[in-house]
Design an enzyme around this catalytic site. Structure first.
Site, PDB file in Angstrom:
ATOM      1  N   PRO A   1     -25.727  45.746  52.829  1.00 65.35           N
ATOM      2  CA  PRO A   1     -26.168  45.325  54.167  1.00 65.35           C
ATOM      3  C   PRO A   1     -25.541  44.015  54.646  1.00 65.35           C
ATOM      4  CG  PRO A   1     -28.027  46.146  52.906  1.00 65.35           C
ATOM      5  CD  PRO A   1     -26.869  46.092  51.959  1.00 65.35           C
ATOM      6  N   ASP A   2     -25.207  43.116  53.706  1.00 63.42           N
ATOM      7  CA  ASP A   2     -24.609  41.838  54.112  1.00 63.42           C
ATOM      8  C   ASP A   2     -23.099  41.927  54.313  1.00 63.42           C
ATOM      9  OD1 ASP A   2     -23.716  42.076  51.532  1.00 63.42           O
ATOM     10  OD2 ASP A   2     -24.386  40.088  50.879  1.00 63.42           O
ATOM     11  N   GLY A   3     -22.524  43.124  54.118  1.00 62.34           N
ATOM     12  CA  GLY A   3     -21.100  43.307  54.325  1.00 62.34           C
ATOM     13  C   GLY A   3     -20.258  43.194  53.075  1.00 62.34           C
TER      14      GLY A   3
END
Length: 492
Positions: free
Chosen positions: A319-321
């Site tokens: 989700p944070d990349g």
């Protein structure tokens, strides 16, 4: 020969001074200097090599220069020798194709025409990479003397092999020279994009009478090669050889074949196995994806469909990349013997992912593969993942020098690896480092001690912590730039 030698000491750190047109000009020569490393078979790790000059005039090394480190001849002649890395020449052809296309779009084709013509010439000579090492007949080749010499083109396997090489005497009146191909072909070296350009693109037409025809045959053979080596899961296995164990030995019973060549799980080198790095998958499939994008070839698409599905299933975007992609692959089983009319399903050939990485160079090559595939096939997951990888690198791994990630290098324990030197052999490197039975990788490369970060390695060798470094490798920075540019060109 119009081909590129495979490795340069760009700052002449080793001190041979073999810059173009010079033979052992010494440490004062301003590089780049051509060098050689590997010479002693599949078990020779980079950590166990003795770096040698490409032109050996017996100025350095021992009494016969470096030549008698590797062979047991009665006498030696001063000589030069070059080796080509076919994947590199093919990449240059691939780049020349795009240079030509993009320049012509701007009405400036003439500005790159001379360079493109050189690429065509290099592609002509690159056909030496299609031939058995000693130009022996391809297929069922067993026995150094029993295996027949080639006739016409029946010593050509039409694949991009691991190398071709050439050399000769430094004495112009000596009257001898040599040229060899290679019997080993690795899946990671193939380049159907370059083969297609050399066979079908007018600007890259080779000057020889049969160059286009040979590359057209090679194009079809390469795509078949991928299909033959594709595991049940989708990854592409190692390769094939026309010379079992490098000496035309008898392979084990039941060894699968591809046009008579024998399946080789880890062609050329075994420390580490040449088939375990996911980077070869990404590099090679990127070329297939470009070729598919330009031509729509259904055979290439079939390979990509299965490969991309496997690769995506092993890719994680958080989700944070941040992201994780495959790193080390492990293999079991074998492919089916190739039948062009009815290819097997390779239900006995399997791959597993042993560990994962966030390596930026490999991730970029992988993203470029997904981009070209998605642009032609419309596969939304491939496009989304390509963008996620590019964004993840940009957002999380960018610094003042480029894009890179820290690497913990436990393998640096091998700076202390002993280097095999024949009994009684002594000599020196250009900087005076002794070469003898006590030599190690580091002892014959004492220049490493001048590196500002050497203390971290030295402390590790003395029992300290494993060192961590952040490398901005040129090839990785180039692949990142190309991947960003390709995504923009295809979708933005």
């Amino acid at each position: 020969i119009y081909g590129m030698h495979w490795i340069q000491d760009v700052d002449n750190v080793y001190g041979f001074g073999n810059s173009p047109g010079k033979c052992e000009a010494g440490p004062a020569d301003q590089g780049p200097s051509y060098i050689n490393t590997f010479q002693r078979g599949p078990q020779e790790s980079v950590w166990e090599t003795v770096t040698q000059p490409t032109c050996d005039s017996f100025t350095y090394g021992g009494r016969n220069g470096y030549l008698d480190l590797f062979t047991g001849d009665a006498s030696y002649a001063k000589q030069w020798k070059f080796t080509n890395a076919p994947d590199a020449d093919a990449r240059a052809v691939q780049a020349a194709y795009w240079a030509s296309e993009w320049a012509k779009e701007q009405g400036k084709g003439g500005e790159v025409a001379a360079s493109v013509a050189k690429a065509a010439k290099m592609g002509d000579y690159l056909r030496y990479a299609m031939y058995d090492k000693y130009f022996k007949k391809v297929g069922g080749c067993v026995g150094e003397t029993a295996c027949p010499a080639g006739s016409g083109k029946n010593s050509s396997h039409y694949l991009l092999s691991w190398y071709y090489a050439w050399g000769g005497a430094t004495d112009a009146s000596a009257g001898w020279a040599w040229r060899i191909g290679s019997s080993f072909s690795h899946s990671g070296y193939q380049n159907p994009m370059a083969a297609w350009a050399l066979s079908s693109y007018a600007d890259l037409k080779p000057a020889s009478a049969t160059g286009q025809q040979d590359w057209n045959t090679g194009l079809k053979r390469q795509v078949e090669f991928y299909r033959w080596l594709q595991s049940a899961e989708g990854a592409i296995a190692g390769g094939a050889t026309n010379s079992w164990q490098g000496r035309y030995a008898q392979p084990p019973a039941g060894t699968p074949t591809f046009y008579g060549m024998y399946y080789d799980e880890a062609p050329v080198y075994h420390d580490p196995p040449s088939n375990q790095w996911f980077g070869f998958q990404a590099w090679s499939m990127e070329r297939v994806a470009e070729y598919y994008h330009q031509t729509g070839d259904s055979a290439a698409k079939a390979v990509l469909d299965k490969w991309v599905a496997w690769a995506l299933s092993k890719t994680t975007v958080n989700p944070d990349g941040t992201y994780r992609i495959p790193s080390t692959l492990q293999w079991s089983g074998k492919p089916d013997t190739w039948n062009a009319a009815a290819p097997g399903a390779n239900t006995g050939l399997h791959v597993t992912v042993a560990d994962y990485t966030n390596d930026v160079g490999v991730a970029a090559a992988y993203a470029k593969t997904l981009s070209y595939y998605a642009a032609k096939s419309g596969n939304a997951a491939a496009r989304t993942t390509a963008k996620a990888l590019l964004d993840g690198m940009w957002d999380h791994h960018r610094d003042a020098l480029g894009i890179a990630v820290p690497e913990t290098r436990a393998d640096y324990s091998r700076f202390d690896d002993p280097v095999y030197i024949p009994s009684g052999w002594t000599g020196t490197m250009p900087n005076g480092d002794a070469i003898n039975g006590s030599s190690t990788f580091a002892s014959i490369r004492s220049f490493y001690e001048d590196d500002p970060a050497w203390s971290k390695v030295e402390a590790y060798l003395n029992g300290g912590a494993v060192p961590t470094f952040t490398y901005h490798r040129f090839w990785a920075q180039a692949d990142i730039a190309l991947a960003l540019g390709s995504y923009a060109d295809l979708f933005e």
